[in-house]
Design a protein around this motif. Sequence first.
Motif, PDB file in Angstrom:
ATOM      1  N   ALA A  67      -7.239  -2.138   4.877  1.00 41.40           N
ATOM      2  CA  ALA A  67      -7.979  -1.221   4.000  1.00 41.40           C
ATOM      3  C   ALA A  67      -7.533  -1.383   2.547  1.00 41.40           C
ATOM      4  CB  ALA A  67      -7.785   0.219   4.459  1.00 41.40           C
ATOM      5  N   THR A  68      -6.234  -1.561   2.349  1.00 43.19           N
ATOM      6  CA  THR A  68      -5.698  -1.728   0.998  1.00 43.19           C
ATOM      7  C   THR A  68      -6.188  -3.030   0.372  1.00 43.19           C
ATOM      8  OG1 THR A  68      -3.742  -0.418   1.537  1.00 43.19           O
ATOM      9  CG2 THR A  68      -3.569  -1.897  -0.344  1.00 43.19           C
ATOM     10  N   ALA A  69      -5.965  -4.128   1.055  1.00 39.95           N
ATOM     11  CA  ALA A  69      -6.378  -5.437   0.519  1.00 39.95           C
ATOM     12  C   ALA A  69      -7.892  -5.518   0.371  1.00 39.95           C
ATOM     13  CB  ALA A  69      -5.873  -6.548   1.433  1.00 39.95           C
ATOM     14  N   GLY A  70      -8.618  -4.986   1.351  1.00 39.21           N
ATOM     15  CA  GLY A  70     -10.076  -5.018   1.300  1.00 39.21           C
ATOM     16  C   GLY A  70     -10.635  -4.180   0.165  1.00 39.21           C
ATOM     17  N   SER A  71     -10.053  -3.016  -0.078  1.00 39.80           N
ATOM     18  CA  SER A  71     -10.516  -2.154  -1.173  1.00 39.80           C
ATOM     19  C   SER A  71     -10.296  -2.825  -2.520  1.00 39.80           C
ATOM     20  CB  SER A  71      -9.785  -0.808  -1.138  1.00 39.80           C
ATOM     21  OG  SER A  71     -10.107  -0.113   0.040  1.00 39.80           O
ATOM     22  N   GLU A  72      -9.143  -3.421  -2.697  1.00 35.48           N
ATOM     23  CA  GLU A  72      -8.869  -4.119  -3.953  1.00 35.48           C
ATOM     24  C   GLU A  72      -9.831  -5.290  -4.141  1.00 35.48           C
ATOM     25  OE1 GLU A  72      -4.670  -5.004  -3.787  1.00 35.48           O
ATOM     26  OE2 GLU A  72      -4.126  -2.963  -4.405  1.00 35.48           O
ATOM     27  N   SER A  91     -15.010 -11.380   3.121  1.00 34.71           N
ATOM     28  CA  SER A  91     -14.135 -11.755   4.247  1.00 34.71           C
ATOM     29  C   SER A  91     -13.433 -10.545   4.858  1.00 34.71           C
ATOM     30  CB  SER A  91     -13.115 -12.806   3.806  1.00 34.71           C
ATOM     31  OG  SER A  91     -12.124 -12.230   2.968  1.00 34.71           O
ATOM     32  N   TYR A  92     -13.464  -9.417   4.166  1.00 32.19           N
ATOM     33  CA  TYR A  92     -12.856  -8.175   4.667  1.00 32.19           C
ATOM     34  C   TYR A  92     -13.883  -7.250   5.326  1.00 32.19           C
ATOM     35  CZ  TYR A  92      -8.618  -9.238   2.016  1.00 32.19           C
ATOM     36  OH  TYR A  92      -7.479  -9.820   1.536  1.00 32.19           O
ATOM     37  N   LEU A  93     -15.149  -7.653   5.396  1.00 28.51           N
ATOM     38  CA  LEU A  93     -16.228  -6.763   5.827  1.00 28.51           C
ATOM     39  C   LEU A  93     -16.840  -7.189   7.152  1.00 28.51           C
ATOM     40  CD1 LEU A  93     -18.062  -6.482   2.389  1.00 28.51           C
ATOM     41  CD2 LEU A  93     -16.110  -5.168   3.218  1.00 28.51           C
ATOM     42  N   THR A  94     -17.547  -6.252   7.765  1.00 29.33           N
ATOM     43  CA  THR A  94     -18.254  -6.526   9.015  1.00 29.33           C
ATOM     44  C   THR A  94     -19.482  -5.632   9.133  1.00 29.33           C
ATOM     45  OG1 THR A  94     -17.996  -6.829  11.406  1.00 29.33           O
ATOM     46  CG2 THR A  94     -16.967  -4.882  10.464  1.00 29.33           C
ATOM     47  N   GLY A  95     -20.381  -6.029  10.021  1.00 23.41           N
ATOM     48  CA  GLY A  95     -21.523  -5.206  10.404  1.00 23.41           C
ATOM     49  C   GLY A  95     -22.514  -4.924   9.300  1.00 23.41           C
ATOM     50  N   THR A 121     -10.850  -4.685 -12.337  1.00 21.23           N
ATOM     51  CA  THR A 121      -9.608  -4.930 -11.601  1.00 21.23           C
ATOM     52  C   THR A 121      -9.196  -3.623 -10.947  1.00 21.23           C
ATOM     53  OG1 THR A 121      -8.963  -6.550 -13.270  1.00 21.23           O
ATOM     54  CG2 THR A 121      -7.246  -5.770 -11.780  1.00 21.23           C
ATOM     55  N   ALA A 122      -9.046  -3.672  -9.638  1.00 16.60           N
ATOM     56  CA  ALA A 122      -8.696  -2.462  -8.890  1.00 16.60           C
ATOM     57  C   ALA A 122      -7.332  -2.617  -8.238  1.00 16.60           C
ATOM     58  CB  ALA A 122      -9.748  -2.184  -7.829  1.00 16.60           C
ATOM     59  N   SER A 123      -6.658  -1.494  -8.140  1.00 20.26           N
ATOM     60  CA  SER A 123      -5.396  -1.471  -7.402  1.00 20.26           C
ATOM     61  C   SER A 123      -5.355  -0.191  -6.571  1.00 20.26           C
ATOM     62  CB  SER A 123      -4.204  -1.539  -8.353  1.00 20.26           C
ATOM     63  OG  SER A 123      -4.218  -0.436  -9.224  1.00 20.26           O
ATOM     64  N   VAL A 124      -4.798  -0.311  -5.403  1.00 21.93           N
ATOM     65  CA  VAL A 124      -4.653   0.851  -4.533  1.00 21.93           C
ATOM     66  C   VAL A 124      -3.340   1.528  -4.889  1.00 21.93           C
ATOM     67  CG1 VAL A 124      -4.324   1.619  -2.153  1.00 21.93           C
ATOM     68  CG2 VAL A 124      -6.074  -0.091  -2.688  1.00 21.93           C
ATOM     69  N   VAL A 125      -3.435   2.813  -5.224  1.00 23.98           N
ATOM     70  CA  VAL A 125      -2.264   3.589  -5.611  1.00 23.98           C
ATOM     71  C   VAL A 125      -1.577   4.159  -4.370  1.00 23.98           C
ATOM     72  CG1 VAL A 125      -1.470   5.544  -6.990  1.00 23.98           C
ATOM     73  CG2 VAL A 125      -3.402   4.180  -7.764  1.00 23.98           C
ATOM     74  N   ARG A 126      -2.367   4.683  -3.481  1.00 28.53           N
ATOM     75  CA  ARG A 126      -1.870   5.252  -2.222  1.00 28.53           C
ATOM     76  C   ARG A 126      -2.934   5.056  -1.154  1.00 28.53           C
ATOM     77  NH1 ARG A 126       3.139   6.175  -3.247  1.00 28.53           N
ATOM     78  NH2 ARG A 126       3.729   7.916  -4.551  1.00 28.53           N
ATOM     79  N   LEU A 163     -12.973   6.877   1.705  1.00 26.86           N
ATOM     80  CA  LEU A 163     -12.701   6.794   3.143  1.00 26.86           C
ATOM     81  C   LEU A 163     -13.174   5.419   3.604  1.00 26.86           C
ATOM     82  CD1 LEU A 163     -13.605  10.208   4.798  1.00 26.86           C
ATOM     83  CD2 LEU A 163     -11.399   9.070   4.725  1.00 26.86           C
ATOM     84  N   VAL A 164     -12.238   4.617   4.040  1.00 29.41           N
ATOM     85  CA  VAL A 164     -12.532   3.261   4.480  1.00 29.41           C
ATOM     86  C   VAL A 164     -12.531   3.258   6.006  1.00 29.41           C
ATOM     87  CG1 VAL A 164     -11.788   0.855   4.419  1.00 29.41           C
ATOM     88  CG2 VAL A 164     -11.429   2.318   2.422  1.00 29.41           C
ATOM     89  N   SER A 165     -13.683   2.962   6.592  1.00 26.52           N
ATOM     90  CA  SER A 165     -13.787   2.850   8.049  1.00 26.52           C
ATOM     91  C   SER A 165     -13.590   1.394   8.423  1.00 26.52           C
ATOM     92  CB  SER A 165     -15.154   3.323   8.539  1.00 26.52           C
ATOM     93  OG  SER A 165     -15.347   4.673   8.200  1.00 26.52           O
ATOM     94  N   LEU A 166     -12.760   1.179   9.430  1.00 31.50           N
ATOM     95  CA  LEU A 166     -12.459  -0.182   9.874  1.00 31.50           C
ATOM     96  C   LEU A 166     -12.778  -0.340  11.351  1.00 31.50           C
ATOM     97  CD1 LEU A 166      -9.317   0.455   8.056  1.00 31.50           C
ATOM     98  CD2 LEU A 166     -10.251  -1.797   7.670  1.00 31.50           C
ATOM     99  N   THR A 167     -13.160  -1.548  11.695  1.00 37.80           N
ATOM    100  CA  THR A 167     -13.423  -1.911  13.080  1.00 37.80           C
ATOM    101  C   THR A 167     -12.587  -3.145  13.393  1.00 37.80           C
ATOM    102  OG1 THR A 167     -15.692  -1.104  12.878  1.00 37.80           O
ATOM    103  CG2 THR A 167     -15.219  -2.572  14.735  1.00 37.80           C
TER     104      THR A 167
END
Length: 181
Positions: A67-72, A91-95, A121-126, A163-167
């Motif tokens: 979720a962190t790497a994909g969001s960035e 490469s981080y996505l599906t469906g 440029t995005a960075s995940v803080v938490r 909210l990042v949903s992952l499969t």
Amino acid sequence: MNNDFENDSADPVSTTAGKLRRLVSARMVLPLLAIVSVSVASGLYFGLYRTDARTGDDAALAALDAATAGSEALLSYSPDTIDADLETAKSYLTGDFLTYFTEFTDRVVAPAAREKSVTATASVVRAAVSDLQAGAATVLVFTNQVTTSADRPDPTAMSSSVLVSLTEVDGRWLISAFDPV
């Protein structure tokens, strides 16, 4: 009479040998069945039914990392590398979300990045796992994104929560939804 004597003496030996074979077979079959039963039960338990192995700390960490790497990756791009940046993000996505993202970035993001020299440029803080099940996870991600463009060369900072949903697909966590909160 002599014939009966020979049959009587042969019968106890063959009967004893038969009983011995049956006893040995019974003694071998029962432990063998027990071993096979325990092996099958263990395989089913650890392979199919033990979902805590797929929802434990390792799974949570893997979902959090994805979720962190994909969001960035989703929120970062540059006009010079837009095609490679978008391929990395995909490469981080599906469906359905992969389909939506592809269409949206082809129609809106890529042309804007090229024409107006938009760099983000995005960075995940938490980030924290909100829900984790076997094969599915939801992660709350807090991001900071800095954007510049030819029209606005001064950096514009924006914070957001998503909210990042992952499969889980083939042992890899992929983003299936990306919903701002």
